[in-house]
Design a protein around this motif. Sequence first.
Motif, PDB file in Angstrom:
ATOM      1  N   LEU A 175       0.615  -0.713  -0.054  1.00 31.47           N
ATOM      2  CA  LEU A 175      -0.168   0.047  -0.025  1.00 31.47           C
ATOM      3  C   LEU A 175       0.544   1.374   0.022  1.00 31.47           C
ATOM      4  N   HIS A 176       2.595   1.454  -0.510  1.00 35.69           N
ATOM      5  CA  HIS A 176       2.613   1.823  -0.957  1.00 35.69           C
ATOM      6  C   HIS A 176       2.443   2.595  -1.932  1.00 35.69           C
ATOM      7  N   VAL A 177       3.198   4.304  -2.230  1.00 35.75           N
ATOM      8  CA  VAL A 177       2.557   5.501  -3.625  1.00 35.75           C
ATOM      9  C   VAL A 177       3.814   5.305  -4.243  1.00 35.75           C
ATOM     10  N   ILE A 178       3.890   5.695  -5.707  1.00 40.53           N
ATOM     11  CA  ILE A 178       4.532   5.841  -6.399  1.00 40.53           C
ATOM     12  C   ILE A 178       3.954   7.231  -7.366  1.00 40.53           C
ATOM     13  N   SER A 179       5.091   8.415  -7.152  1.00 38.42           N
ATOM     14  CA  SER A 179       4.698   9.682  -8.208  1.00 38.42           C
ATOM     15  C   SER A 179       5.148   8.932  -9.210  1.00 38.42           C
ATOM     16  N   ILE A 180       4.517   9.689 -10.978  1.00 36.53           N
ATOM     17  CA  ILE A 180       5.612   9.583 -12.213  1.00 36.53           C
ATOM     18  C   ILE A 180       5.246  10.593 -12.538  1.00 36.53           C
ATOM     19  N   MET A 181       6.559  11.732 -12.934  1.00 37.14           N
ATOM     20  CA  MET A 181       6.731  12.985 -13.586  1.00 37.14           C
ATOM     21  C   MET A 181       7.754  12.903 -14.817  1.00 37.14           C
ATOM     22  N   CYS A 182       6.360  13.595 -15.470  1.00 39.65           N
ATOM     23  CA  CYS A 182       6.723  13.169 -17.164  1.00 39.65           C
ATOM     24  C   CYS A 182       7.663  15.324 -17.465  1.00 39.65           C
ATOM     25  N   ILE A 183       8.333  15.205 -17.893  1.00 42.68           N
ATOM     26  CA  ILE A 183       9.225  16.348 -17.878  1.00 42.68           C
ATOM     27  C   ILE A 183       9.539  17.236 -19.543  1.00 42.68           C
ATOM     28  N   ASN A 184       9.316  17.568 -19.838  1.00 45.59           N
ATOM     29  CA  ASN A 184       9.606  18.169 -21.582  1.00 45.59           C
ATOM     30  C   ASN A 184       9.951  19.557 -20.995  1.00 45.59           C
ATOM     31  N   HIS A 223      15.146   9.108 -19.648  1.00 42.66           N
ATOM     32  CA  HIS A 223      15.535   9.246 -20.782  1.00 42.66           C
ATOM     33  C   HIS A 223      15.135   8.724 -21.867  1.00 42.66           C
ATOM     34  N   SER A 224      13.502   9.618 -22.254  1.00 46.40           N
ATOM     35  CA  SER A 224      12.732   8.192 -23.099  1.00 46.40           C
ATOM     36  C   SER A 224      12.327   8.523 -24.368  1.00 46.40           C
ATOM     37  N   ALA A 225      12.480   9.664 -25.017  1.00 47.08           N
ATOM     38  CA  ALA A 225      12.680  10.024 -26.434  1.00 47.08           C
ATOM     39  C   ALA A 225      12.804  11.395 -26.367  1.00 47.08           C
ATOM     40  N   SER A 226      13.781  12.216 -27.425  1.00 49.75           N
ATOM     41  CA  SER A 226      13.758  13.286 -27.852  1.00 49.75           C
ATOM     42  C   SER A 226      13.666  13.963 -26.475  1.00 49.75           C
ATOM     43  N   ASP A 227      12.841  14.649 -26.453  1.00 50.18           N
ATOM     44  CA  ASP A 227      13.279  15.563 -25.143  1.00 50.18           C
ATOM     45  C   ASP A 227      12.125  15.438 -23.669  1.00 50.18           C
ATOM     46  N   PHE A 228      11.488  14.080 -23.786  1.00 50.41           N
ATOM     47  CA  PHE A 228      10.656  14.121 -22.926  1.00 50.41           C
ATOM     48  C   PHE A 228      11.865  13.349 -21.631  1.00 50.41           C
ATOM     49  N   PHE A 229      11.615  13.642 -20.361  1.00 53.59           N
ATOM     50  CA  PHE A 229      12.000  12.627 -19.163  1.00 53.59           C
ATOM     51  C   PHE A 229      11.093  12.320 -18.094  1.00 53.59           C
ATOM     52  N   TYR A 230      11.737  11.460 -17.818  1.00 52.42           N
ATOM     53  CA  TYR A 230      10.439  10.807 -16.631  1.00 52.42           C
ATOM     54  C   TYR A 230      11.410  10.731 -15.398  1.00 52.42           C
ATOM     55  N   ILE A 231      10.169  10.906 -14.160  1.00 47.74           N
ATOM     56  CA  ILE A 231      11.087  10.343 -13.189  1.00 47.74           C
ATOM     57  C   ILE A 231       9.839   9.827 -12.222  1.00 47.74           C
ATOM     58  N   ALA A 232      10.518   9.112 -11.570  1.00 39.86           N
ATOM     59  CA  ALA A 232       9.675   7.873 -10.587  1.00 39.86           C
ATOM     60  C   ALA A 232      10.099   8.267  -8.980  1.00 39.86           C
ATOM     61  N   ILE A 233       9.169   8.312  -8.662  1.00 40.14           N
ATOM     62  CA  ILE A 233       9.807   8.593  -6.966  1.00 40.14           C
ATOM     63  C   ILE A 233       9.055   7.575  -6.329  1.00 40.14           C
ATOM     64  N   TYR A 234       9.581   5.647  -5.812  1.00 37.74           N
ATOM     65  CA  TYR A 234       9.002   5.065  -4.611  1.00 37.74           C
ATOM     66  C   TYR A 234       9.146   6.004  -3.669  1.00 37.74           C
ATOM     67  N   ASP A 235       7.537   6.187  -2.784  1.00 36.68           N
ATOM     68  CA  ASP A 235       7.112   6.470  -1.213  1.00 36.68           C
ATOM     69  C   ASP A 235       7.801   7.622  -1.753  1.00 36.68           C
ATOM     70  N   PRO A 236       7.115   8.674  -2.388  1.00 32.05           N
ATOM     71  CA  PRO A 236       7.449  10.555  -2.201  1.00 32.05           C
ATOM     72  C   PRO A 236       7.019  11.191  -0.901  1.00 32.05           C
TER      73      PRO A 236
END
Length: 593
Positions: A175-184, A223-236
């Motif tokens: 029952l934890h939380v994960i944040s996923i941030m897409c950065i462009n 780094h996903s593609a072109s200028d898309f980056f992702y950061i995932a945080i477990y238990d933010p």
Amino acid sequence: MDNLHYQVDLLSAMNEKLRSTGEMYRLICDTSSDAFLFCQLKEHTFEMAGRFLEFFPFAVRQESDLNQIIEEVALDKRAELRELLDRSDGSREGEILECPSINGKRWYEFTQAFSKNEMGEITAKVIRIKDITRYRKQHEDLKYMAYYDLLTGLYNRNYFIRILRDWVFRAKEKLHVISIMCININDFKHYNDGFGILVGDEILQEFGLLLKKYQKDNVIVSHSASDFFYIAIYDPYGTDSADYIYEDIKKNLKNPLITTTSSVKAQITISAGVTQFPQSGSDVLELLNDAEVIMLHAREKGKNTIGYYETPILDDFLEQFTMEDKLRKAIDKNEFFLCFQPQYDANTKILRGVEALIRWRTEEGMTINPGMFIPVAEQNGMILEIGDWVLDEAFRIFSSWKQRFDTPLILSVNISALQYRQKNFIPKLLRLIEKHHVPATDIELEITESIMIDDFQDVLNKMKILKEYGIKISLDDFGTGYSSLSYLKGLPIDTLKIDKTFIDTVLVDKSSRIIIESIITMVKQLGFETVAEGVETLEQYEYLKDVSCDNIQGYLLGKPMTVEGMEEILTKQEIRIKEERRKNIMTGENDPK
Ligand code: C2E
Ligand code: CA
Ligand code: CA
């Protein structure tokens, strides 16, 4: 003399043979790309062959020289090699060891072979050292390419998704939380097209380097593609939260990124979108996708902003989560039971039948009403298993009543659309009817209009088959869904249940009355029976009787009750029926039912 000649000949022949065999082995060793060390165990002498002196800048002639080989190997692997060299158990398996050398890191595979005398004692051994640096490098390159993005050195999309899937799996359990941030990067095209791809690449690399600083055990960057980056945080939480990291990146971006290729100073700004497991969903690709959509929305509103997934409150979701978990175990733990609510003939107040209603008593002793868990069970498909259990249990109880009480009775069972849709629904139902020896004509299935959105022909065919067996079909919650009175004409149904929402408002709302009255008139023409559900007051009851509603179900006449409660009613009903029959016989009238 002859004998002596013979012996000399033999010796020289043997010498010749030995010489040529030795020559053969020397040639084999010399043409091999490996290094060999031949060791006479009794004499403690060593001989080098093959590429030995090319691999190592020293000679090994005695036991103590072996230490020099051991020192070539990486510090943490020395004990392993020592153990291998000391081994004399005839094992041949190779050991791959890393050797940092002046020419860069090398990898050697050490293998041993042993020779034994007639008594089985090991007398000599060969250590083969194979340089596998090339294969190892290829392997590492491939591994690198599988996990990392070559431009930025960050995790690539595939590997990021893999880790994220593991995380979601773990977070579900805990029952934890994960944040996923897409950065462009805003206006990245402007740099890429305006100054060329090299400048563009350098900006991505520099930005990647900046993001890499946030990577740690519970924070992964991709780094996903072109200028898309992702950061995932477990238990933010705190400095490990999406907002904090986003603000921190922005702070760092106050200084322009300087590219070396054309000394362009890139003053970049970013937009971000954040989704969160479990609130925003549990499918990893969807979470990434939604984060991107949210980022795009945020950017539209004004660059240099961050957007968040809104709505469903965490608590709601967690509640559902634990509920789903518990629901799965409820059948095995025998936590479900059935209640029965009576339905009465509006005119005579004779019991028409009972509706089976499921209840769930949890381990903690809480009784949960179906309104809470049936929708969850319908969502995760568990309703099929639960539905099967309900039919089996309801028939079992009904069968015992049929044996004990001499009174006509209909058993109504709620059937979810998902259940009805199953290919084997009817065979399964028939098998249960047979198993419990219940008359099919006493069974009524309550289905809702939501069934109609399925393949209509299939729905209809099944209804026809059920009808052939004499099984009744009741349309539940009528008036709340898609229904129009006109389609009822084509349906082989027996009963129509007028939904409680109409009954609730019938005394205050004229349109409710109009609807109820037109339903009843039309349904009578079609030959259906009507049941009004949720009748709570005498006024409602009187009204419904006046407009010729056939049957009444509701708290006024009887709440859903346990088997024992229902049996009391059945006992009274039986007495009443018997009396009525006796009266009828005396007056010469027919059976009331
Ligand atoms: P439903 O089929 O419309 O069942 C009638 C619901 O109205 C029951 O709620 C019953 O307790 C309630 N009710 C009856 N008379 C009155 C009244 O006078 N006043 C009020 N306030 N309520 C009344 P319940 O038992 O909580 O069931 C809720 C729903 O859960 C059912 O609505 C049905 O859709 C579903 N359900 C119950 N048992 C089963 C089952 O075995 N299988 C499936 N698929 N669904 C079930
Ligand atoms: Ca019902
Ligand atoms: Ca209903």
